[in-house]
Design a protein around this motif. Sequence first.
Motif: not given
Lengths: 295, 295
Positions: B119-131
């Motif tokens: 999913e794209a966009g701010l709505d799909a943002a969540e913490p920790g996805i770079f871990q």
Amino acid sequence: MKIGIVGLGLIGGCLGLDFRALGHQVYGIARRPETCDQAKARHAVDFASTDLQTLSACDVVFICTPIATIVPMVKQLATVLASSTLITEVGSVKAAIVAEATRQWPLFVGGHPMSGKSEAGLDAAEPGIFQQRPYVITPLTQTQPEAIATIEKLAQQLGSRLYRCSPEAHDRAVAWISHLPVMVSANLIYAALQERDPDVLQLAQQLASSGFQDTSRVGGGNPELGLMMAQYNRDEVLRSLKCYQSEISTTIEQLEQKNWDALAQKLTVTKAGREPFIATLPASSDSQTSAQTSG
Amino acid sequence: MKIGIVGLGLIGGCLGLDFRALGHQVYGIARRPETCDQAKARHAVDFASTDLQTLSACDVVFICTPIATIVPMVKQLATVLASSTLITEVGSVKAAIVAEATRQWPLFVGGHPMSGKSEAGLDAAEPGIFQQRPYVITPLTQTQPEAIATIEKLAQQLGSRLYRCSPEAHDRAVAWISHLPVMVSANLIYAALQERDPDVLQLAQQLASSGFQDTSRVGGGNPELGLMMAQYNRDEVLRSLKCYQSEISTTIEQLEQKNWDALAQKLTVTKAGREPFIATLPASSDSQTSAQTSG
């Protein structure tokens, strides 16, 4: 119904479990006595033996051995079965088998239950793997309607989605969706391994994510299975590979000429064109986290 | 640290959530006031504005806009930022950006956090996805060591696996594992759609399973993303595609000449050769039920 199963690997074992649960009597044949014991212990068969003669009273025999051995097995079975017994098999290519097997045994019906697991062997057998999965029946024009009806009824009892087509149509369709993907995917891995700069190759290995993982999965599978597809469905695999090669060349031309409109058009067609291929499938793999940033 | 984020889509939003959780002050910039409100409501930023001037006091600015707009944005930022501010960005190609951006702003450091979602966009943002995900830093020889160290420290705070290489090495590596797979996969779908017999095409669509699903996934993705890869990493995508084309031709020759030993050898190399590419990845997609029978 008395059902014989020759070859007690994954598919043979799964068929045995399901047919017994449906109330059929299952007679299993394996080359090794230990496999017979294991099949009985797992309740995948009612009776098991290394002797084909055990199948003489069966109504239907499923050959679940590797493709190369199917036609030879039909010849062997022809010497022991009652003439009223149906023979069917579960090979993943059909034209190379069905015509010759039918010559050997008129009550032969080709079939392909398109289920499986990544693990092989009787140990991996479990009930219900054919449910909601395609089961393709590939009769010839001369195949008796009653024989077709019997195999189709058994496939329906397994809970499969039933399809009927010629051996040639089956082989062409599975070339596109099963055999070509293996060649496409294997060559992706092989090409990446040609990278001459060891630092870049190592970096690529470190950075690879779900995109490479998914695209390379079937190309990193069992080499014997890939080879078998190429050998037994050679004409159709070649036909699909040549069409694919031509499309790759077109993409290269589009990049060389910076023909971005044409490339965008192609990628738009593939996004929409994929949908009918995955419409009936669970979305598990599609919904997983992707490796792409939006940047 | 005062961190500016230009572009509050998926990656910008995720960076904001993580940096705020780490105790940094986050200043967000979006084109539309509604996106600013949404980012504040989601607690992805401390402050949000449509005006770049808001970033004048930031220590570091992350540009999280589409690739085509990154260099123009550096030029714009150059007119408002204090000369001590670092600029970095998250684009998925680097050579086309880093040299020109560094000319515009000496304290520029290229980077590529290789995380994302379908999913794209701010709505799909969540913490920790770079871990546990790769974060590649691509400095030039003239890039100040202190600037590199600051960006690497932030990437480490995100929990990423840090890599450092030249923009060219990055682009070559991601061509193999990200951009080439898109072209390989898209052409698989496109080739299958060329089947002239409508009954065979429909059958192929009905029989397609996890093998086709996985091999075609990235080729059926966002066309704009695929086009962007081809446009901004053209030389490396072309180089990898030509190597791939040559391997496909070799496979065709092997089938035509029934050179089964050579094909078996290739498939054995790809099975083993895939392993280093997926060693650090979760096995979810690999352990799923496969579409292949053993027959």
